[in-house]
Structure formats: structure tokens, C-alpha cells
Design an enzyme around this catalytic site. Structure first.
Site: not given
Ligand code: GLN
Length: 265
Positions: A95, A209
Site C-alpha cells: 500500500c 493488507h
Molecule cells: N496513505 C496512503 C493512502 O491513503 C496509503 C494507505 C495505506 O498504506 N493503507 O492511499
């Protein structure tokens, strides 16, 4: 005497969302079960550590704030990371980590957080967060990852990946970055339920995730096989493990994803 592999875990304090640490635990245990000693090195901001003796690097997910905190330090390591990626270093980025291995992540406040361009992609925050359970089919894309010539014995036991996504970012892949797989259920890179993740050589990025690897043990073994071959120039002979718990978790996640509604807020 057990063979050894080394994993560098980048920014564990700032980039670790939704159980991403479970990926490290999975790689550690699956290596142990295969009589491979996996050494874990944590790399925090300003730590001065070379990557020549590292076999796998991991960068988890992070809120926009966490990404801003580590971006400059990651940028300072860009040349070293890219040099080793070109030589086959295995990388798993999740992510926010995936986003910063691309060219940049532009937040909803139009702030552009620079990435290190391992992946030919860029990410821009959309108007809504993309949240939900995800199923990815890697059957076609995986044919490109595994140099079958070097891995005549290794056949992935599965080709589906299950996980959970929660991101504002929408990632556009360029010509030099292949998708990790096709979306069966969920939003994926651009929120259009088409493709998920990115692959360049042995570097993998994904929005999944969950954490990713405990419920997708075949992918963990794939990363171990790639790292082992790069270090020892021979195919690792992985013996069959009792993955009944992992597979039941995979099946449960598949069922949940197939029956759940995807939410975008
Ligand atoms: N901050 C980034 C987004 O909102 C990644 C979020 C994350 O790693 N879950 O896309």
C-alpha cells in the site's frame, strides 16, 4: 548447517498498518520450517545500512503522515535500493510502501510525496477511500514472475491472493510495471476493479493488507524461493508444510470477499 537469508524491514515504526508485521512473521516462520535461518534487520530513519548482504526488503503500509515522515530518508536510499533491485533483490511493499516505491503519491491535499521509482507508476489520492476485502487472480501474471528454467520443481500451489484494502491512492501503472494480478473482487489500483499491485523484476507491490502472507502462504514461499536462488544460485527444495490452517484462512477470506459489499467512502 542451515542456509541463511537476510531481510531488511524498512521503517517498522512508521509504516506498519493493518497487521503488515504479519508478513515478517510469516517469512520468518516459513524459513525456519524449511531449515533456513532468516535474519531480520530493522532499518529506521538515518540508520546507515548497506543492502549488499540483504536478500529481501519489506516496506509496509502507512497513513499519509507516516509516508511524509519517512519519504526523505527513503529517497536518500533510492540509488542503493534500485541498484540491488536491478540485480534481483526481492522486495515486498504494501500500500503506502508500494506507492513510495513508485514515482510519487499525491495526497488529497495535493501534496506530492516523492517516491523512489522502483516501479514505473504514480499514485494520486481519489475523492473516496477504497476499502474492502479483495481477491486477486495471478494465474496469468505469475507466469512472468517465475523463471521456470531456474525453478523446475517449484510450482505455486495457488494463484489467488486474498487481503484487505484501505487506500485513497489510485495507482496508474506505466509500461515498465506489470500488474500483480487481475481483480476478482475489490477495487484495486485505480478503483475500477481491474488490476491490482505492481511487479518489476523481483520487486512486488500490492494494496493487500491483512496481512498478506499468512493467508497466502504460496506467495510467501515464492518470495523465499526467489531470494534463495539469487543468494545461492540453486533452486531451494521446499518440503511440503502442513498449511491446513493457512488454507482455511485463505478460503474463509475468499468467502468473505465473495459475499461482502465493497465500500467506498
Ligand atoms: N496513505 C496512503 C493512502 O491513503 C496509503 C494507505 C495505506 O498504506 N493503507 O492511499
Amino acid at each position: 548447517m542451515n542456509k541463511k537469508l537476510t531481510l531488511a524491514h524498512f521503517y517498522p515504526d512508521n509504516m506498519n498498518l493493518y497487521g503488515d508485521l504479519g508478513n515478517i512473521v510469516t517469512l520468518l516462520k516459513r524459513c525456519q520450517w524449511q531449515n533456513i535461518d532468516l535474519e531480520i534487520i530493522e532499518i529506521k530513519k538515518t540508520d546507515k545500512i548497506g543492502l549488499k548482504n540483504v536478500d529481501i526488503i519489506f516496506l509496509g503500509g502507512g497513513q499519509d503522515q507516516g509516508q511524509k515522515i519517512i519519504a526523505d530518508d527513503l529517497l536518500s536510499r533510492a540509488d542503493m535500493i534500485k541498484e540491488e533491485i536491478e540485480k534481483g533483490l526481492v522486495a515486498l511493499t504494501i500500500c503506502g510502501g508500494f506507492q513510495l516505491f513508485g514515482k510519487y503519491f499525491q495526497t488529497a491535499e495535493n501534496e506530492r510525496i516523492p517516491g523512489i521509482s522502483v516501479f514505473d507508476c504514480y499514485t494520486t489520492a481519489g475523492q473516496k477511500r477504497l476499502i474492502g476485502n479483495v481477491i486477486v487472480d495471478t494465474e496469468q501474471s505469475a507466469k512472468e514472475w517465475l523463471p521456470t528454467a531456474e525453478f523446475p520443481h517449484y510450482k505455486p500451489s495457488r494463484t489467488t491472493l486474498v487481503g484487505f484494502e484501505n487506500h485513497s491512492g489510485q495507482t496508474i501503472l506505466g509500461d515498465n510495471c506489470r500488474p500483480l494480478g487481475k481483480i476478482i473482487k475489490g477495487f484495486g489500483n485505480q478503483g475500477d476493479s481491474k488490476h491490482e499491485g505492481g511487479v518489476y523484476k523481483n520487486a512486488f507491490g500490492t494494496y493487500l493488507h491483512g496481512s498478506l502472507l499468512p493467508k497466502n502462504p504460496w506467495f510467501a514461499d515464492h518470495l523465499i524461493a526467489l531470494a534463495y536462488f539469487r543468494r545461492y544460485s540453486v533452486e531451494v527444495m521446499l518440503h511440503e508444510l502442513d498449511d491446513s490452517v493457512e488454507i482455511s484462512a485463505h478460503e474463509a477470506a475468499l468467502l468473505r470477499a465473495e459475499t461482502a459489499k465493497t465500500v467506498s467512502i
